[in-house]
Design a protein around this motif. Structure first.
Motif, PDB file in Angstrom:
ATOM      1  N   GLY A  80       0.797  -1.220   0.000  1.00  0.00           N
ATOM      2  CA  GLY A  80       0.000   0.000   0.000  1.00  0.00           C
ATOM      3  C   GLY A  80       0.828   1.267   0.000  1.00  0.00           C
ATOM      4  N   ARG A  81       2.028   1.209  -0.580  1.00  0.00           N
ATOM      5  CA  ARG A  81       2.918   2.373  -0.578  1.00  0.00           C
ATOM      6  C   ARG A  81       3.991   2.193  -1.653  1.00  0.00           C
ATOM      7  NH1 ARG A  81       7.510   0.296   1.534  1.00  0.00           N
ATOM      8  NH2 ARG A  81       7.413  -1.199   3.275  1.00  0.00           N
ATOM      9  N   ALA A  82       4.787   3.243  -1.800  1.00  0.00           N
ATOM     10  CA  ALA A  82       5.924   3.144  -2.706  1.00  0.00           C
ATOM     11  C   ALA A  82       6.855   2.021  -2.247  1.00  0.00           C
ATOM     12  CB  ALA A  82       6.681   4.466  -2.753  1.00  0.00           C
ATOM     13  N   TYR A  83       7.365   1.293  -3.182  1.00  0.00           N
ATOM     14  CA  TYR A  83       8.166   0.099  -2.892  1.00  0.00           C
ATOM     15  C   TYR A  83       9.626   0.509  -2.705  1.00  0.00           C
ATOM     16  CZ  TYR A  83       9.114  -4.971  -3.381  1.00  0.00           C
ATOM     17  OH  TYR A  83       9.462  -6.289  -3.181  1.00  0.00           O
ATOM     18  N   THR A  84       9.922   1.137  -1.577  1.00  0.00           N
ATOM     19  CA  THR A  84      11.270   1.641  -1.317  1.00  0.00           C
ATOM     20  C   THR A  84      12.296   0.502  -1.219  1.00  0.00           C
ATOM     21  OG1 THR A  84      10.777   1.662   1.056  1.00  0.00           O
ATOM     22  CG2 THR A  84      10.433   3.714  -0.155  1.00  0.00           C
ATOM     23  N   GLU A  85      11.846  -0.659  -0.775  1.00  0.00           N
ATOM     24  CA  GLU A  85      12.754  -1.812  -0.692  1.00  0.00           C
ATOM     25  C   GLU A  85      13.257  -2.222  -2.078  1.00  0.00           C
ATOM     26  OE1 GLU A  85       9.926  -2.127   2.832  1.00  0.00           O
ATOM     27  OE2 GLU A  85       9.774  -1.636   0.701  1.00  0.00           O
ATOM     28  N   CYS A  86      12.443  -1.985  -3.087  1.00  0.00           N
ATOM     29  CA  CYS A  86      12.850  -2.302  -4.456  1.00  0.00           C
ATOM     30  C   CYS A  86      14.024  -1.423  -4.881  1.00  0.00           C
ATOM     31  CB  CYS A  86      11.658  -2.119  -5.393  1.00  0.00           C
ATOM     32  SG  CYS A  86      11.986  -2.526  -7.129  1.00  0.00           S
ATOM     33  N   THR A  87      13.914  -0.123  -4.608  1.00  0.00           N
ATOM     34  CA  THR A  87      14.986   0.803  -4.965  1.00  0.00           C
ATOM     35  C   THR A  87      16.273   0.470  -4.216  1.00  0.00           C
ATOM     36  OG1 THR A  87      13.369   2.541  -5.375  1.00  0.00           O
ATOM     37  CG2 THR A  87      15.644   3.231  -5.057  1.00  0.00           C
ATOM     38  N   ALA A  88      16.152   0.142  -2.936  1.00  0.00           N
ATOM     39  CA  ALA A  88      17.342  -0.223  -2.154  1.00  0.00           C
ATOM     40  C   ALA A  88      17.980  -1.488  -2.706  1.00  0.00           C
ATOM     41  CB  ALA A  88      16.950  -0.414  -0.687  1.00  0.00           C
ATOM     42  N   TRP A  89      17.160  -2.446  -3.098  1.00  0.00           N
ATOM     43  CA  TRP A  89      17.675  -3.695  -3.679  1.00  0.00           C
ATOM     44  C   TRP A  89      18.377  -3.426  -4.999  1.00  0.00           C
ATOM     45  CZ3 TRP A  89      15.538  -6.750  -7.919  1.00  0.00           C
ATOM     46  CH2 TRP A  89      16.109  -8.028  -8.039  1.00  0.00           C
ATOM     47  N   HIS A  90      17.796  -2.572  -5.847  1.00  0.00           N
ATOM     48  CA  HIS A  90      18.435  -2.209  -7.115  1.00  0.00           C
ATOM     49  C   HIS A  90      19.867  -1.737  -6.890  1.00  0.00           C
ATOM     50  CE1 HIS A  90      14.509  -1.266  -9.541  1.00  0.00           C
ATOM     51  NE2 HIS A  90      14.813  -2.546  -9.547  1.00  0.00           N
ATOM     52  N   ASP A  91      20.036  -0.819  -5.931  1.00  0.00           N
ATOM     53  CA  ASP A  91      21.362  -0.254  -5.680  1.00  0.00           C
ATOM     54  C   ASP A  91      22.362  -1.350  -5.326  1.00  0.00           C
ATOM     55  OD1 ASP A  91      20.278   2.241  -6.117  1.00  0.00           O
ATOM     56  OD2 ASP A  91      20.056   2.727  -3.989  1.00  0.00           O
ATOM     57  N   ARG A  92      21.925  -2.295  -4.528  1.00  0.00           N
ATOM     58  CA  ARG A  92      22.837  -3.356  -4.088  1.00  0.00           C
ATOM     59  C   ARG A  92      23.091  -4.383  -5.191  1.00  0.00           C
ATOM     60  NH1 ARG A  92      21.009  -4.017   2.322  1.00  0.00           N
ATOM     61  NH2 ARG A  92      20.990  -1.764   2.700  1.00  0.00           N
ATOM     62  N   VAL A  93      22.082  -4.622  -6.044  1.00  0.00           N
ATOM     63  CA  VAL A  93      22.292  -5.536  -7.169  1.00  0.00           C
ATOM     64  C   VAL A  93      23.298  -4.941  -8.148  1.00  0.00           C
ATOM     65  CG1 VAL A  93      21.207  -6.548  -9.207  1.00  0.00           C
ATOM     66  CG2 VAL A  93      20.078  -6.716  -6.999  1.00  0.00           C
ATOM     67  N   ILE A  94      23.154  -3.658  -8.460  1.00  0.00           N
ATOM     68  CA  ILE A  94      24.094  -3.009  -9.375  1.00  0.00           C
ATOM     69  C   ILE A  94      25.511  -3.086  -8.820  1.00  0.00           C
ATOM     70  CG2 ILE A  94      24.764  -0.816 -10.428  1.00  0.00           C
ATOM     71  CD1 ILE A  94      22.320  -2.118 -11.701  1.00  0.00           C
ATOM     72  N   GLU A  95      25.658  -2.869  -7.517  1.00  0.00           N
ATOM     73  CA  GLU A  95      26.978  -2.982  -6.879  1.00  0.00           C
ATOM     74  C   GLU A  95      27.515  -4.403  -6.996  1.00  0.00           C
ATOM     75  OE1 GLU A  95      29.070  -2.257  -2.484  1.00  0.00           O
ATOM     76  OE2 GLU A  95      26.915  -1.949  -2.759  1.00  0.00           O
ATOM     77  N   ARG A  96      26.653  -5.383  -6.764  1.00  0.00           N
ATOM     78  CA  ARG A  96      27.075  -6.786  -6.831  1.00  0.00           C
ATOM     79  C   ARG A  96      27.455  -7.189  -8.259  1.00  0.00           C
ATOM     80  NH1 ARG A  96      29.860 -10.679  -5.334  1.00  0.00           N
ATOM     81  NH2 ARG A  96      28.972 -12.756  -5.283  1.00  0.00           N
ATOM     82  N   ILE A  97      26.708  -6.707  -9.231  1.00  0.00           N
ATOM     83  CA  ILE A  97      27.042  -7.004 -10.626  1.00  0.00           C
ATOM     84  C   ILE A  97      28.404  -6.411 -10.972  1.00  0.00           C
ATOM     85  CG2 ILE A  97      26.412  -6.452 -13.023  1.00  0.00           C
ATOM     86  CD1 ILE A  97      23.493  -6.868 -12.226  1.00  0.00           C
ATOM     87  N   GLY A  98      28.696  -5.234 -10.445  1.00  0.00           N
ATOM     88  CA  GLY A  98      30.016  -4.636 -10.657  1.00  0.00           C
ATOM     89  C   GLY A  98      31.129  -5.505 -10.109  1.00  0.00           C
ATOM     90  N   GLN A  99      30.860  -6.180  -8.999  1.00  0.00           N
ATOM     91  CA  GLN A  99      31.858  -7.073  -8.411  1.00  0.00           C
ATOM     92  C   GLN A  99      32.002  -8.370  -9.217  1.00  0.00           C
ATOM     93  OE1 GLN A  99      30.147  -7.543  -4.542  1.00  0.00           O
ATOM     94  NE2 GLN A  99      30.867  -5.558  -3.774  1.00  0.00           N
ATOM     95  N   LEU A 100      30.877  -8.878  -9.691  1.00  0.00           N
ATOM     96  CA  LEU A 100      30.879 -10.163 -10.397  1.00  0.00           C
ATOM     97  C   LEU A 100      31.463 -10.065 -11.802  1.00  0.00           C
ATOM     98  CD1 LEU A 100      27.300 -11.421  -9.437  1.00  0.00           C
ATOM     99  CD2 LEU A 100      29.450 -12.479  -8.734  1.00  0.00           C
ATOM    100  N   GLN A 101      31.306  -8.919 -12.453  1.00  0.00           N
ATOM    101  CA  GLN A 101      31.756  -8.713 -13.830  1.00  0.00           C
ATOM    102  C   GLN A 101      31.232  -9.821 -14.764  1.00  0.00           C
ATOM    103  OE1 GLN A 101      33.574  -6.006 -15.162  1.00  0.00           O
ATOM    104  NE2 GLN A 101      32.872  -5.196 -13.203  1.00  0.00           N
ATOM    105  N   PRO A 102      29.920 -10.004 -14.825  1.00  0.00           N
ATOM    106  CA  PRO A 102      29.384 -11.045 -15.695  1.00  0.00           C
ATOM    107  C   PRO A 102      29.538 -10.689 -17.173  1.00  0.00           C
ATOM    108  CG  PRO A 102      27.610  -9.670 -14.863  1.00  0.00           C
ATOM    109  CD  PRO A 102      28.867  -9.214 -14.161  1.00  0.00           C
ATOM    110  N   LYS A 103      29.598 -11.718 -17.994  1.00  0.00           N
ATOM    111  CA  LYS A 103      29.639 -11.507 -19.437  1.00  0.00           C
ATOM    112  C   LYS A 103      28.245 -11.354 -20.030  1.00  0.00           C
ATOM    113  CE  LYS A 103      34.059 -13.835 -20.263  1.00  0.00           C
ATOM    114  NZ  LYS A 103      34.749 -14.928 -20.990  1.00  0.00           N
TER     115      LYS A 103
END
Length: 248
Positions: A80-103
């Motif tokens: 029933g509100r803005a999904y702030t947890e989604c935005t926080a998760w995005h930030d951490r996924v982008i950081e993790r992808i930077g660490q993983l360096q996937p092809k």
């Protein structure tokens, strides 16, 4: 008949914001592949896991309920509100992808976030464009799997009713599809992807080769509800997904 990432904690609930450490296949593989998105990304996990075994990939799954891999903060109806947890998760996924360096990074999401107004499509396009910019890196390929057709009725409900009435489920359960929201989403994704030279993979013909769409084919139940693919059917689609990924 759902992907195993739901049972082992890899697919996150609404409140979790830290990507789970979920790696499948070869830990020392030359190629790391990341699956990133909401539950409509999660339902492609069985197909990608089959490909990881076949191709010797390391597959890292990062999916979260109701949270698309698009740079928007959706309104969550359950909360029933803005999904702030989604935005926080995005930030951490982008950081993790930077660490993983996937092809390879595979994105897929439900089309339900976009309404029928042109403004909704423009917002989605902007969000996809921003996410693709964040994911861009040398020698990295990003692809988007377009959302699958959405059924008017639950596939399993139809099959259960057919059994109860002693009817042939293959003949009775051929459900008409409605795709207005998904079509608007797909248009927005194509527009954003074209500016980044990102491939859009359309699996509609593999999921529904005939109309109306049979929800039971070759002994397999395709859907778990109106819009999620079953684990069995997703795994079955691995060769078709592989062929699409192999196209330049």
């Amino acid at each position: 008949d759902i992907p195993r990432i739901y049972g082992n904690g890899c697919h996150l609930d609404h409140f979790s914001v830290t990507p789970a450490e979920c790696s499948f296949g070869k830990d020392d593989a030359d190629t790391t592949v990341v699956l990133f998105g909401d539950s409509h990304a999660a339902h492609w996990f069985p197909a990608l896991e089959n490909l990881a075994r076949h191709k010797g990939w390391r597959l890292v799954s990062m999916t979260k309920s109701g949270c698309p891999s698009v740079a928007i903060e959706p309104f969550n109806e359950l909360l029933g509100r803005a999904y702030t947890e989604c935005t926080a998760w995005h930030d951490r996924v982008i950081e993790r992808i930077g660490q993983l360096q996937p092809k390879l990074v595979v994105l897929s999401n439900s089309g339900k976030y976009v309404d029928d107004r042109p403004a909704g499509g423009r917002q989605w396009q902007t969000g996809v464009d921003e996410m693709l910019s964040m994911l861009s890196a040398p020698e990295r390929r990003v692809v988007i799997i377009k959302d699958v057709p959405r059924l008017d009725d639950s596939g399993p409900d139809c099959l259960s009713l057919a059994v109860w009435k002693s009817q042939d489920p293959d003949q009775r359960c051929r459900v008409p599809m409605t795709t207005p929201k998904e079509s608007l989403t797909a248009q927005a994704e194509r527009a954003a992807a074209s500016s980044h030279q990102v491939q859009i993979i359309d699996m509609d013909n593999a999921v529904c080769p005939s109309q109306p769409c049979p929800v039971f084919a070759d002994g397999r139940v395709k859907y778990t509800d109106e819009h999620h693919l079953s684990r069995t059917f997703s795994a079955y689609l691995a060769p078709q997904l592989e062929a699409a990924l192999d196209r330049p």
